[in-house]
Design a protein around this motif. Structure first.
Motif, PDB file in Angstrom:
ATOM      1  N   GLY A  31       1.181   0.879 -10.377  1.00 34.77           N
ATOM      2  CA  GLY A  31       1.693  -0.148  -9.486  1.00 34.77           C
ATOM      3  C   GLY A  31       2.386  -1.220 -10.304  1.00 34.77           C
ATOM      4  N   VAL A  32       3.098  -2.098  -9.611  1.00 40.45           N
ATOM      5  CA  VAL A  32       3.785  -3.220 -10.251  1.00 40.45           C
ATOM      6  C   VAL A  32       3.029  -4.485  -9.877  1.00 40.45           C
ATOM      7  CG1 VAL A  32       5.960  -4.482 -10.443  1.00 40.45           C
ATOM      8  CG2 VAL A  32       5.998  -1.994 -10.147  1.00 40.45           C
ATOM      9  N   TYR A  33       2.755  -5.321 -10.880  1.00 38.05           N
ATOM     10  CA  TYR A  33       1.923  -6.506 -10.687  1.00 38.05           C
ATOM     11  C   TYR A  33       2.649  -7.771 -11.119  1.00 38.05           C
ATOM     12  CZ  TYR A  33      -1.913  -3.325  -9.900  1.00 38.05           C
ATOM     13  OH  TYR A  33      -2.714  -2.339  -9.369  1.00 38.05           O
ATOM     14  N   ALA A  34       2.404  -8.851 -10.375  1.00 35.26           N
ATOM     15  CA  ALA A  34       2.948 -10.162 -10.730  1.00 35.26           C
ATOM     16  C   ALA A  34       2.182 -10.687 -11.934  1.00 35.26           C
ATOM     17  CB  ALA A  34       2.811 -11.128  -9.561  1.00 35.26           C
ATOM     18  N   GLU A  35       2.888 -11.178 -12.925  1.00 40.32           N
ATOM     19  CA  GLU A  35       2.269 -11.802 -14.098  1.00 40.32           C
ATOM     20  C   GLU A  35       2.395 -13.322 -14.021  1.00 40.32           C
ATOM     21  OE1 GLU A  35       0.418 -10.276 -16.273  1.00 40.32           O
ATOM     22  OE2 GLU A  35       0.828  -8.331 -15.362  1.00 40.32           O
ATOM     23  N   GLN A  36       3.069 -13.801 -12.991  1.00 36.88           N
ATOM     24  CA  GLN A  36       3.199 -15.234 -12.749  1.00 36.88           C
ATOM     25  C   GLN A  36       3.295 -15.438 -11.246  1.00 36.88           C
ATOM     26  OE1 GLN A  36       7.674 -15.191 -14.187  1.00 36.88           O
ATOM     27  NE2 GLN A  36       7.190 -17.206 -13.402  1.00 36.88           N
TER      28      GLN A  36
END
Length: 147
Positions: A31-36
């Protein structure tokens, strides 16, 4: 006999507006995750890839195809930005918008750091039924939009 090269999922920074990463997902594989923190109603990433006409798309693995219009599709498996890894959810935090021939994923609400980015694939009810594993309270049980 040659081995097929398996592309490791990655984010192309040229098409991203916020810090995001790819890692294991509870929904499906990666999956793609927010880092901010990502504010609401902002461009997050562009869905990129090889542009295919209707005839070419018919003979392609459909895993990462995004229909642009009645004639063109984008194959995220070839030259994808990383947006092709974003999983489906029945309660997504992103929405896709087609703007001047580009597929843009926009945030629907504020997205917290560490949160998985998701979009409703809106597959037609006429496509083969695919079970949904998003875990949302309002999960419809299938990726297809049955409305």
């Amino acid at each position: 006999m040659t081995k097929a090269l398996i592309r490791t999922p990655s984010i192309d920074p040229r098409h991203v507006c916020f810090q995001i990463s790819i890692r294991q997902s509870k929904i499906h594989r990666y999956g793609v995750y927010a880092e901010q923190r990502i504010p609401a109603h902002r461009k997050v990433i562009e869905y990129t890839g090889k542009r295919l006409n209707r005839k070419q798309a018919k003979y392609t693995a459909h895993t990462y195809l995004f229909t642009l219009d009645n004639y063109w599709s984008i194959d995220g498996a070839v030259g994808g930005s990383g947006a092709e890894i974003i999983n489906h959810s029945c309660n997504p935090n992103l929405v896709s918008r087609i703007i001047k021939g580009h597929i843009i994923y926009m945030s629907l609400r504020v997205i917290r750091p560490g949160e998985e980015l998701t979009v409703d694939y809106n597959f037609s009810k006429d496509t083969e039924r695919e079970p949904c594993h998003c875990g949302a309270r309002n999960c419809r049980g299938t990726i297809q939009n049955m409305a």
